[in-house]
Design an enzyme around this catalytic site. Sequence first.
Site, PDB file in Angstrom:
ATOM      1  N   SER A  86       0.837  -1.193   0.000  1.00  0.00           N
ATOM      2  CA  SER A  86       0.000   0.000   0.000  1.00  0.00           C
ATOM      3  C   SER A  86       0.875   1.247   0.000  1.00  0.00           C
ATOM      4  O   SER A  86       1.928   1.284   0.653  1.00  0.00           O
ATOM      5  CB  SER A  86      -0.910   0.022   1.227  1.00  0.00           C
ATOM      6  OG  SER A  86      -1.578   1.274   1.331  1.00  0.00           O
TER       7      SER A  86
ATOM      8  N   HIS B 146       1.822   4.596   5.155  1.00  0.00           N
ATOM      9  CA  HIS B 146       2.740   3.483   4.913  1.00  0.00           C
ATOM     10  C   HIS B 146       4.162   3.950   4.616  1.00  0.00           C
ATOM     11  O   HIS B 146       4.474   5.135   4.653  1.00  0.00           O
ATOM     12  CB  HIS B 146       2.173   2.605   3.813  1.00  0.00           C
ATOM     13  CG  HIS B 146       0.947   1.855   4.251  1.00  0.00           C
ATOM     14  ND1 HIS B 146       1.008   0.737   5.033  1.00  0.00           N
ATOM     15  CD2 HIS B 146      -0.373   2.092   4.059  1.00  0.00           C
ATOM     16  CE1 HIS B 146      -0.206   0.294   5.292  1.00  0.00           C
ATOM     17  NE2 HIS B 146      -1.071   1.114   4.713  1.00  0.00           N
TER      18      HIS B 146
END
Length: 436
Positions: free
Chosen positions: A215, A220
Amino acid sequence: MHLSETKTHLLDQVRDYHHAAQPPRPFIPGQTPIWPSGAVLDETDRTALVEAALEMRIAAGVSSRKFESAFARKMQRRKAHLTNSGSSANLLAVSALTSHVLGEQRLLPGDEVITVAAGFPTTVNPILQNGLVPVFVDVDLSTYNTTAERVQQAIGPRTRAIIIAHALGNPFPVTEIAALATEHDLFLIEDNCDAVGSTYDGKLTGTFGDFTTVSFYPAHHLTMGEGGCVLTASLELARIVESLRDWGRDCWCEPGESDKCLKRFKYQMGTLPAGYDHKYIFSHVGYNLKTTDIQAALGLTQLAKLDDFCAARRSNWRRLRAELDGLPWLILPEPTPRSDPSWFGFVLTVAPDAPFSRAELVSFLEDRQIGTRRLFAGNLTRQPAYIDQPHRVVGDLTNSDIITEHTFWVGVYPGLTEEMIDYIASSIREFVKARG
């Protein structure tokens, strides 16, 4: 002024704007928000976005292909396909295993896929969306990952695949679970969304299974704002993913390309007339899950900083772990043996017999502007969306229930300074000592 000079001048102004818009700000304990996660963006990122916009690259194109190639090399996979989210990456990976192209190996409705009960919904949702049956197993406290023994016990006559996320960047015992997958002829998908840069047995997570998913949401390791990626070492699986991602079409030409195979009007498929335009032949029931070149341009500048981001996450986690070591009433996280996690967060479980609750500790931290998050959905089988969904549970889910009741995490992402990490640690120590 020549067009190239105009562009250079504009980008210089963008850099000046970046520094003016984001001046250094002092950390004020209790007032400055300490987010649990977030994007770390500098002038190169802002400039890349503007340059891509100036070029009007509004769909997937040169930057997307360049990123896919570079990211595949970085992650040691043969092929990478960008998607519009990590959730879509999981959907594509699971859906690809149901493709007719795989013949007798394909997954069919009612087949079972082993996963963990404590995690994020979009690891499990594609199982249900494809008419498959999730088989839930428990996890260990401290690593928050399942074990090869639990997975072994869950394998039944209809088990066809395993999909597990590396929890908060901490690898699950993927060497052992990959060996089980090989032994029992199962597909293995590594949900690597929280663990880019983590290693197990000296190998990058995401290099053990048939697929790995990533992701690029701002929380992230790398960000494109939104976005995700499916990676694989198999050219056959990669081709299926590409078809499913791109409306289900059979053609592999990039947008703007035509007749790479030199027989665009020479195919005959299904009951279509011979010579039907290959660009409009659809061999899968697919989606449109592509990303854009503007996002990929940001991804390329972020990718150049990945090693530094991972080092910062590891450093912040170690600092916080050392400062909290020995504190009573808290179960502190532990890296999975033989692993080197690129941590997503620092997870804490309040002991069930502690003289305070998770809610009280979380409230104390939030009042001090220290952001917290749950370990996602906790025990998914208790969530309203899944109560009536077909599933199987193997063993008890005791630890998943403890996570639901007693677990949370705080941030270690590269945007946090040592001063912030120390303030998180001192706040937790202060609360525990006052209550305990």
